[in-house]
Design an enzyme around this catalytic site. Structure first.
Site, PDB file in Angstrom:
ATOM      1  N   GLY A   1       0.823  -1.220   0.000  1.00  0.00           N
ATOM      2  CA  GLY A   1       0.000   0.000   0.000  1.00  0.00           C
ATOM      3  C   GLY A   1       0.851   1.261   0.000  1.00  0.00           C
ATOM      4  O   GLY A   1       0.461   2.289   0.558  1.00  0.00           O
TER       5      GLY A   1
ATOM      6  N   GLY B   1      -0.453   4.931  -0.916  1.00  0.00           N
ATOM      7  CA  GLY B   1      -1.556   5.558  -0.187  1.00  0.00           C
ATOM      8  C   GLY B   1      -1.113   6.733   0.676  1.00  0.00           C
ATOM      9  O   GLY B   1       0.049   7.159   0.630  1.00  0.00           O
TER      10      GLY B   1
ATOM     11  N   ASP C   1       2.606  -1.857  -4.388  1.00  0.00           N
ATOM     12  CA  ASP C   1       1.189  -1.489  -4.365  1.00  0.00           C
ATOM     13  C   ASP C   1       0.487  -2.290  -5.438  1.00  0.00           C
ATOM     14  O   ASP C   1       1.146  -2.868  -6.305  1.00  0.00           O
ATOM     15  CB  ASP C   1       0.995   0.024  -4.584  1.00  0.00           C
ATOM     16  CG  ASP C   1      -0.253   0.527  -3.855  1.00  0.00           C
ATOM     17  OD1 ASP C   1      -1.297  -0.157  -3.933  1.00  0.00           O
ATOM     18  OD2 ASP C   1      -0.177   1.574  -3.198  1.00  0.00           O
TER      19      ASP C   1
ATOM     20  N   ASP D   1      -0.069  -7.513  -5.474  1.00  0.00           N
ATOM     21  CA  ASP D   1      -1.396  -7.560  -4.860  1.00  0.00           C
ATOM     22  C   ASP D   1      -1.221  -8.232  -3.501  1.00  0.00           C
ATOM     23  O   ASP D   1      -0.920  -9.422  -3.419  1.00  0.00           O
ATOM     24  CB  ASP D   1      -2.321  -8.377  -5.779  1.00  0.00           C
ATOM     25  CG  ASP D   1      -3.691  -8.604  -5.153  1.00  0.00           C
ATOM     26  OD1 ASP D   1      -3.899  -8.201  -3.989  1.00  0.00           O
ATOM     27  OD2 ASP D   1      -4.546  -9.207  -5.838  1.00  0.00           O
TER      28      ASP D   1
ATOM     29  N   TYR E   1     -15.052  -1.933   8.460  1.00  0.00           N
ATOM     30  CA  TYR E   1     -13.648  -1.528   8.640  1.00  0.00           C
ATOM     31  C   TYR E   1     -13.192  -1.834  10.064  1.00  0.00           C
ATOM     32  O   TYR E   1     -12.134  -2.437  10.285  1.00  0.00           O
ATOM     33  CB  TYR E   1     -13.551  -0.033   8.334  1.00  0.00           C
ATOM     34  CG  TYR E   1     -12.214   0.601   8.626  1.00  0.00           C
ATOM     35  CD1 TYR E   1     -11.093   0.295   7.866  1.00  0.00           C
ATOM     36  CD2 TYR E   1     -12.081   1.548   9.645  1.00  0.00           C
ATOM     37  CE1 TYR E   1      -9.879   0.911   8.111  1.00  0.00           C
ATOM     38  CE2 TYR E   1     -10.876   2.176   9.887  1.00  0.00           C
ATOM     39  CZ  TYR E   1      -9.767   1.855   9.130  1.00  0.00           C
ATOM     40  OH  TYR E   1      -8.570   2.463   9.373  1.00  0.00           O
TER      41      TYR E   1
ATOM     42  N   LYS F   1     -10.338  -4.377  11.406  1.00  0.00           N
ATOM     43  CA  LYS F   1      -9.176  -3.879  12.162  1.00  0.00           C
ATOM     44  C   LYS F   1      -9.062  -4.601  13.504  1.00  0.00           C
ATOM     45  O   LYS F   1      -7.969  -4.940  13.960  1.00  0.00           O
ATOM     46  CB  LYS F   1      -9.269  -2.360  12.356  1.00  0.00           C
ATOM     47  CG  LYS F   1      -8.938  -1.582  11.097  1.00  0.00           C
ATOM     48  CD  LYS F   1      -7.458  -1.742  10.726  1.00  0.00           C
ATOM     49  CE  LYS F   1      -7.115  -1.272   9.352  1.00  0.00           C
ATOM     50  NZ  LYS F   1      -5.757  -1.615   8.933  1.00  0.00           N
TER      51      LYS F   1
HETATM   52  C1  AKB Z   1     -10.971   6.387   8.528  1.00  0.00           C
HETATM   53  O1  AKB Z   1     -11.565   7.474   8.676  1.00  0.00           O
HETATM   54  O2  AKB Z   1     -11.511   5.359   8.104  1.00  0.00           O
HETATM   55  C2  AKB Z   1      -9.531   6.302   8.966  1.00  0.00           C
HETATM   56  C3  AKB Z   1      -9.404   5.848  10.390  1.00  0.00           C
HETATM   57  C4  AKB Z   1      -9.739   6.743  11.503  1.00  0.00           C
HETATM   58  O3  AKB Z   1      -9.017   4.745  10.624  1.00  0.00           O
HETATM   59  N1  AKB Z   1      -8.881   7.563   8.787  1.00  0.00           N
END
Ligand code: AKB
Length: 311
Positions: free
Chosen positions: A8, A11, A34, A51, A140, A144
């Site tokens: 990545g 980014g 990347d 990838d 997300y 995480k």
């Molecule tokens: C997001 O907004 O998804 C990121 C984060 C806070 O992990 N910047």
């Protein structure tokens, strides 16, 4: 001397981290990778299209470069993740799994950025502890948090030297963030300089932690250089530099860009994500275990951002 592979690399974080790693460890020692070649990441050192979800490709790149450390930055952020949750799960988990497997087989240390997104509305909002209730409400956040647990597992079970940081919103110039909930705190600077106005997608009083990118890069390098025997919470540390709301950042910008006008058009999806995250995390573990201390506060960050964007 480390030999490093970064996923990545093109980014928001990678575009800052790769040049700093090259300064510290030598240009030829840092292989930027990347999923596509955007140009900037190949400046000043080796670059390869990889990838990160493809364990074989990651394994071959690590072997050819003789890497002993992987900074795994490739990931889908929170707002894009809510638009396509299956894609977020696939990219974030498959890439992490392939990086950890390669690290186990080829004896590499691994850095993985986590996020304040690991917390949810049932976590304490103020001084959110390092260890507390964690029931993230975004895909997300789910990836995480699962990623933190997987990194812990690889460390405990296989002895892989995994380390991570729960980044707050990151503010930087250069490559823009790609689809996060905290992107407003970057967009606002660009619009302030170019148009003198900004329409924010979060409400004026939405509180959250932020950090200026130079501090985030320094923290990343410091945690990877830290004495392993002191790292109790290695996957991953709460981290903050400043607590902001759209209104406080707008006021700070207005004091330096006369006539700057802020307006609000709330996006319910991103507002719900922001409301589920902490107002302010407790980063004492990072301070005590490896000496974390931010250098940029709101005023210093604002001056530096405006200087770079106006130049
Ligand atoms: C997001 O907004 O998804 C990121 C984060 C806070 O992990 N910047």
């Amino acid at each position: 001397m480390k030999r490093i592979l970064v996923t990545g690399a093109g980014g928001q974080i990678g575009s800052w981290l790769v040049p700093r790693l090259r300064e510290l460890y030598g240009s030829s020692k840092v292989l930027a990778t990347d999923v596509r070649h955007s140009g900037a990441e190949s400046e000043g050192g080796p670059f390869q299209v990889v990838d990160a979800t493809n364990a074989k490709a990651v394994g071959q790149a690590v072997m050819r470069h003789r890497a002993d450390t992987i900074f795994h930055l490739a990931a889908i952020l929170s707002a894009v993740g809510e638009r396509d949750p299956r894609l977020a799960w696939h990219i974030n988990m498959a890439s992490l799994e392939s990086v950890l497997e390669v690290a186990r087989q080829q004896n590499c240390a691994v850095f993985v950025p986590s996020s304040i997104g690991v917390f949810g509305s049932s976590s304490p909002k103020e001084m959110t502890p390092q260890e507390t209730v964690m029931r993230p409400e975004t895909m997300y956040g789910v990836t995480k948090l699962a990623g933190e647990l997987l990194c812990d597992y690889y460390h405990r079970r296989y002895g892989v030297d995994t380390r991570g940081l729960r980044f707050p919103g990151l503010v930087s110039y250069g490559i823009a963030p790609g689809g996060g909930t905290t992107d407003w705190a970057v967009d606002i600077f660009h619009k302030a300089v170019r148009e003198g106005r900004y329409t924010c997608f979060l409400g004026a009083d939405t509180r959250m932690d932020f950090m200026y990118m130079p501090d985030a890069i320094r923290a990343t390098i410091e945690v990877m250089e830290a004495d392993p025997t002191r790292l109790v919470h290695r996957n991953a540390y709460n981290l903050t530099a400043m607590e902001l709301t759209p209104a406080t950042l707008a006021a700070e910008i207005e004091s330096r860009v006369p006539g700057f006008v802020m307006s609000y058009e709330i996006d319910p999806v991103r507002q719900a994500i922001a409301d589920s995250w902490p107002d302010h995390v407790d980063d004492r573990s990072a301070r005590e275990e490896w000496g974390w201390a931010p250098s940029f506060d709101l005023a210093a960050m604002t001056v530096d951002m405006l200087e770079h964007l106006s130049g």
